[in-house]
Design a protein around this motif. Structure first.
Motif, PDB file in Angstrom:
ATOM      1  N   LEU A  63       0.825  -1.211   0.000  1.00 34.43           N
ATOM      2  CA  LEU A  63       0.000   0.000   0.000  1.00 34.43           C
ATOM      3  C   LEU A  63       0.860   1.262   0.000  1.00 34.43           C
ATOM      4  N   GLY A  86       5.790   3.984  -3.405  1.00 37.24           N
ATOM      5  CA  GLY A  86       5.768   5.316  -4.003  1.00 37.24           C
ATOM      6  C   GLY A  86       5.458   6.424  -3.007  1.00 37.24           C
ATOM      7  N   PHE A 108       5.319   7.211   3.534  1.00 34.88           N
ATOM      8  CA  PHE A 108       4.749   6.785   4.817  1.00 34.88           C
ATOM      9  C   PHE A 108       5.562   5.666   5.460  1.00 34.88           C
ATOM     10  N   GLY A 117       3.156  14.163  -1.618  1.00 37.52           N
ATOM     11  CA  GLY A 117       1.725  14.026  -1.346  1.00 37.52           C
ATOM     12  C   GLY A 117       1.096  12.743  -1.870  1.00 37.52           C
ATOM     13  N   PHE A 118       1.868  11.905  -2.616  1.00 34.94           N
ATOM     14  CA  PHE A 118       1.269  10.707  -3.214  1.00 34.94           C
ATOM     15  C   PHE A 118       0.683   9.800  -2.141  1.00 34.94           C
ATOM     16  N   ALA A 119      -0.578   9.345  -2.356  1.00 36.06           N
ATOM     17  CA  ALA A 119      -1.279   8.606  -1.302  1.00 36.06           C
ATOM     18  C   ALA A 119      -0.989   7.106  -1.348  1.00 36.06           C
ATOM     19  N   GLY A 120      -0.406   6.632  -2.472  1.00 34.63           N
ATOM     20  CA  GLY A 120      -0.234   5.177  -2.588  1.00 34.63           C
ATOM     21  C   GLY A 120      -1.432   4.581  -3.314  1.00 34.63           C
ATOM     22  N   LEU A 121      -1.239   3.395  -3.898  1.00 35.47           N
ATOM     23  CA  LEU A 121      -2.281   2.779  -4.730  1.00 35.47           C
ATOM     24  C   LEU A 121      -2.938   1.602  -4.015  1.00 35.47           C
TER      25      LEU A 121
END
Lengths: 348, 58, 348
Positions: free
Chosen positions: C287, C290, C293, C341-345
């Motif tokens: 999760l 990229g 976190f 800021g990428f939240a993940g896929l």
């Protein structure tokens, strides 16, 4: 420009989740509501763990849909047509990700989807959701019907060839290798990990529904054919469509380059990928996970008239949510790439 | 009316209650995801809502 | 605020490529140069296909490094220390992703890396690269030594426990499940797909170098131990560190929640993930691909004094490039989350 208020109807599935991820980060959008009958009352992150601490939205029921500017519909096929009037009463614009309004002719629904379309009157009102083919019609449109994921890959791959009449329309063979997320969030015996992992499974050798859109959007009729087969492979996201096309007369590589450059050279989301060396000479789905790209490559068969065209995309990206956001941007006169800047990951 | 606050009986997180919260309404703890039932309102008291144990079958 | 000119030295590897992807999309940065001895003259996209049409930068040699504000060094361990003076002469700030300046004491390099550090004078000059532990020191710092990927996962997992003295420091056992990209872009017989795919391979049961940083940053010495083992699993990106800690006296779950909330409640990139139900109750590496976190969860062993702490991150994200950008933001007084800021896929 104030943020456009939007809602996602049927937002607990994979396409709805990808849409929510993209729209939450979109500079010109405010996601007001997400609905889900099955998860009503639950927080959005319960269905989309990648959105933890990213949104406090909770799923409401479709009946409680408040008025908004644009409603993205991510409902199962056959369900959208039942609720469309209710949605149109509360939303200025609708972008429908189901197949219910993709085809222009009611009889095609009988042939390909086996049901008599209950609202043939609406069929012509939706713009078919591939911006590269219908950009002008999408500017300021009220209703867009987002294209199928396989259809998007195949249509973009073959459009230049049929538009310029260089290929025989009766014997195109297409084989799409597809990931498991295409089946959606619903669990089935076939999607059980010990059954689905590491598979190379011929799951739809013939009669795939998306063929209807391909024929329609490539302007093919009569004895024209797209012989389409789908093979499930060990991917979660991603499609690679390998198209075998038979050319009407001899052409060389440069002419093919010219044809695709002419159609897609200026497109922000279609890239021609055909390189001499390296591990990624042709389009590769895993590189496109999370992006709105459709990469297209080709190879001319030396001794005959066969052209192999390879087209890759993320079935949840350019094949669904990404393309819906691209259409949304066009409908609102926004920068067409707004909220769609993710470059994709490597290695992945 | 400023939003009501209470604490999650499972993980001690501060749980914000919607302004129009009513007794026996079920809310979810943002930290540990537990479903919590509003047992009382003034002051607000939360108890763990009965939830069927999910069987992973692993 | 004009864009900060930066260079990436050794940019053809995986950490360099992830840095380039993040920095090209970073609002406050202009990537002036990328260097690579092995790929000098080639375009960056030749090594990083996800950056096709995203940059026209080509790799130059390190000798041709022009003056810039910040140089990110992604060189093999032992190489950075040889070139550091040359880089410092041309770059205001340096963020080094190698292990050459992570440890404060020269003798630790002899013990853990088997070589006498040639520049012990510089060892104290670098701030250790975990912002959650050294945020103040990083503000305005000139030199930062980015932390190791396994070390980041383990240090963040255990820091609250050792800081507050609730755990025995002599018998912590940690097992990290790691992806293949941790080995870098270099090819080896063990990374050959038929050999590496589907493996669950105990590749470093004892003596992992990252232990040195863990001991240093957790303030452990004498007979304190982090018994660390690494097992390679079928992932490209991602680490899950499962830490078995033995508590000094009885505590209940609420106290553990309180401890972690106290340390990380306000952190933008550390999330406490421990949920009652759903498939993703505990931290899950895929999760986070990229993203920047580090997700941390825990479970208290009912009958004894063992606490299991689970920590997940992307070894190329928070474990390398993401954390380097986070440090860069702090060093320049920018928003700490800028470009991250990428939240993940999901699903992925």
């Amino acid at each position: 420009m104030s943020a456009v208020p939007v809602a996602i109807v049927g937002a607990s599935g994979y396409a709805g989740g990808e849409l929510l991820r993209l729209l939450l980060a979109h500079p010109g959008v405010e996601v007001r509501q997400v609905t889900s009958e099955s998860r009503a009352g639950e927080p959005a992150a319960a269905a989309h763990p990648n959105l933890r601490r990213r949104t406090t939205l909770t799923f409401s029921r479709m009946d409680d849909l408040h008025p908004c500017d644009t409603a993205f519909l991510c409902l199962p096929h056959g369900r959208t047509v039942e609720v469309i009037d209710g949605v149109l009463a509360r939303s200025e614009r609708v972008i429908d990700l189901s197949a219910d309004f993709r085809l222009r002719r009611a009889e095609d629904y009988v042939r390909w989807y086996g049901f008599a379309h209950p609202r043939p009157d609406l069929l012509g009102a939706f713009v078919y959701g591939i911006p590269e083919l219908h950009r002008e019609a999408m500017r300021g449109a009220r209703l867009v019907s987002s294209a199928g994921c396989n259809a998007t890959a195949v249509i973009l791959a073959l459009h230049p060839l049929f538009k310029h009449g260089v290929a025989d329309t009766r014997c195109t063979v297409v084989e799409a290798k597809v990931g498991s997320s295409e089946g959606g969030a619903g669990v089935s015996p076939a999607s059980h990990h010990p059954v689905r992992a590491n598979c190379v499974r011929s799951y739809k050798p013939t009669g795939h529904r998306h063929t209807a859109e391909m024929l329609q959007e490539l302007g093919l009729s009569g004895d024209s054919r797209i012989h389409f087969s789908a093979t499930a492979v060990d991917l979660v996201r991603g499609i690679l469509a390998t198209c075998h096309v038979f050319l009407n007369n001899r052409v060389d590589e440069k002419q093919i380059w010219k044809l695709y450059r002419q159609e897609y050279g200026a497109e922000p989301f279609v890239r021609i990928v055909k390189e001499r060396d390296g591990a990624f000479r042709y389009p590769e789905p895993k590189l496109l996970a999370g992006t709105n790209f459709c990469d297209i490559g080709f190879e001319l068969d030396g001794d005959g008239n066969r052209l192999v065209v390879m087209s890759a995309l993320d079935n949840l990206g350019k094949g669904a949510a990404g393309q819906a956001v691209q259409a949304f941007n066009l409908m609102h006169g926004l920068d067409e790439t707004a909220g769609l800047g993710f470059a994709g990951l490597h290695p992945v | 009316m400023s939003p009501l606050h209470s604490t999650c009986p499972i993980c001690d997180a501060t749980v914000e209650l919607p302004g129009d919260v009513s007794a026996s309404q079920v809310v979810r703890c943002g930290d540990c995801g537990a479903d919590l039932e509003v047992q009382a309102l003034d002051p607000p008291v939360l108890v763990e809502a009965p939830a069927e144990e999910e069987d992973w079958g692993e």
